[in-house]
Design an enzyme around this catalytic site. Structure first.
Site, short mmCIF file in Angstrom:
data_model
loop_
_atom_site.label_atom_id
_atom_site.label_comp_id
_atom_site.label_asym_id
_atom_site.label_seq_id
_atom_site.Cartn_x
_atom_site.Cartn_y
_atom_site.Cartn_z
N ARG A 241 3.38 9.11 2.92
CA ARG A 241 2.44 8.03 2.78
C ARG A 241 1.23 8.66 4.11
NH1 ARG A 241 3.75 6.49 -1.22
NH2 ARG A 241 4.01 4.66 -2.15
N GLU A 269 -7.16 5.61 1.48
CA GLU A 269 -7.12 6.09 0.38
C GLU A 269 -8.50 6.09 -0.71
OE1 GLU A 269 -3.45 7.02 -1.90
OE2 GLU A 269 -3.12 8.02 -0.06
N HIS A 289 -3.40 11.98 -4.19
CA HIS A 289 -2.13 11.04 -3.96
C HIS A 289 -1.82 11.31 -5.74
CE1 HIS A 289 0.02 7.31 -2.69
NE2 HIS A 289 0.78 8.38 -3.42
#
Length: 331
Positions: A241, A269, A289
Site C-alpha cells: 500500500r 491513487e 496498482h
C-alpha cells in the site's frame, strides 16, 4: 439456502462474475443479485438481510458490523471474492461465530508474480534501456544491470504475498532477510534460504520488497531514516500500500539518483501522479496498482469452491481466522 450477491451491475460483476460462474452460483440456492449499478446502502441491506443465509461481497462493500448483523439473524457465512476483509468483516462476525471467507490467498499468488516481475525489471533497468533504445542510443550513460541470482533480498512484512514470493525466489539461489514482528516461531522453516531479521537488516539489502499490511502502525514506516539504510543503487519495490512509504522521502532519494524503485501503489491513487516522480525516468518504474490484476475471476471461482464445501458440510479452505483478520490491510 438464500444467497445475496451485493456486487453492483456492470464493472466488477461483469469482470469477476462471468456467466459460467454466475450460473454455478445460481445452482447453489436461491440467489438474489444487486439490481443497481451501485453498492447497496445500509438501509437497503437492512431490509434484505433478514432472510439471507450467505452474503457474497466484492470491492466497495459496506462493513458487516453489529448493526448490520443484527438485521441478519440467519447469516451463516460472509464470503468476500477479493482480498482484505478488514473493512468488510468485523469483530462482531467473529464474536457471533460467522465464518468469513476471502480470496486473498488466490490473489496473493498473482501479486507475488507481479512483485517478482517488478524486481527483475527494476534491477535490469528495463524501462531505462527501453527508453534509450527508442532514442536511438545503446549503452550510453545508463544504469548498471544487476541480478538476484545468488544475491540478497530484504522483505518488509511477509503475509500471504510474501510467502508466495519466497516460493518463486527459490530457484534464484538468493538469501532473503525477512522483517515481520508478527511471524510465529517456525514460520520460515519451509524456506531454508530465508531468515528472520530486524527492520534495519531487512532494509540494508540491494533489493527490498514491501509486503506489510496497511495499518496505523505501518503508516510511513519507510521514511527517510529507513531509506538511508538501503545501499547505493538498491531497488525498492512496493506492491503493498502507498501509505507505507513517506513519498517525500522517497522522491528525495530518487531525485538524487541514489536508489531505484518500482511503485505499484500510491497514497493518492489515480492520475496524474506527482511530477517529480514522473521526472525520474531512469530509476523509477510506475505501475497502476495492477500486480494482482491477472487473478480475475479465479478469486470468485475459489470462493465458489468453498461455498460448495460449506453446503456439503466439508472443511473450508479460505476461512480468515481472527488473528489473520486483525493484521489485514485496512482500507
Amino acid at each position: 439456502m438464500k444467497i445475496l450477491v451485493t456486487v453492483p451491475v456492470g464493472g466488477n460483476r461483469d469482470k469477476y462474475f462471468p456467466p459460467k460462474l454466475m450460473a454455478r452460483l445460481d445452482a447453489m440456492g436461491d440467489v438474489m443479485k444487486n439490481p443497481h449499478g451501485r453498492q447497496y446502502t445500509r438501509d437497503e441491506l437492512k431490509e434484505i438481510l433478514p432472510d439471507m443465509d450467505i452474503v457474497v461481497t466484492h470491492w466497495g462493500s459496506i462493513q458487516y458490523d453489529a448493526e448490520m448483523l443484527d438485521c441478519a439473524p440467519k447469516l451463516k457465512l460472509l464470503a468476500h471474492c477479493a482480498g482484505t476483509v478488514a473493512h468488510i468483516a468485523s469483530e462482531e462476525c467473529y464474536e457471533r461465530g460467522i465464518p468469513v471467507l476471502s480470496a486473498n490467498p488466490i490473489m496473493a499468488k498473482y501479486v507475488a508474480e507481479g512483485a517478482l516481475a517488478y524486481i527483475l525489471s527494476g534491477i535490469r533497468a528495463v524501462r531505462a534501456y527501453d527508453g534509450n533504445m527508442r532514442r536511438g542510443l545503446w549503452h550510453q550513460n545508463m544504469p548498471q544491470t544487476r541480478t538476484i541470482v545468488g544475491g540478497e533480498i530484504g522483505l518488509v512484512g511477509l503475509g500471504t504475498v510474501g510467502r508466495n514470493l519466497l516460493d518463486m525466489l527459490r530457484p534464484f539461489g538468493c538469501t532473503v532477510k525477512v522483517f515481520d514482528p508478527y511471524l510465529p516461531a517456525g514460520a520460515l522453516d519451509a524456506w531454508e534460504f530465508a531468515e528472520r531479521t530486524s527492520f534495519e537488516e531487512a532494509m540494508n539489502n540491494p533489493v527490498v520488497s514491501i509486503h506489510a499490511s496497511q495499518t496505523p502502525e505501518t503508516y510511513h514506516m519507510i521514511n527517510a531514516e529507513a531509506l538511508a539504510l538501503m545501499p547505493d543503487d538498491a531497488l525498492l519495490v512496493n506492491t503493498a500500500r502507498g501509505s507505507l512509504i513517506d513519498i517525500e522521502a522517497l522522491i528525495a532519494e530518487l531525485t538524487s539518483g541514489r536508489i531505484r524503485a518500482v511503485l505499484d501503489v500510491y497514497e493518492r491513487e489515480g492520475v496524474p501522479q506527482d511530477e517529480r516522480l514522473l521526472a525520474c525516468e531512469n530509476n523509477l518504474i510506475l505501475q497502476p496498482h495492477l500486480a494482482g490484476m491477472p487473478s480475475g475471476s479465479a478469486m470468485t471461482a475459489a470462493i465458489l469452491d468453498d461455498l460448495d464445501r460449506f453446503l456439503h458440510g466439508e472443511e473450508l479452505h479460505l476461512t480468515v481466522s481472527h488473528s489473520q483478520y486483525i493484521h489485514m490491510t485496512q482500507e
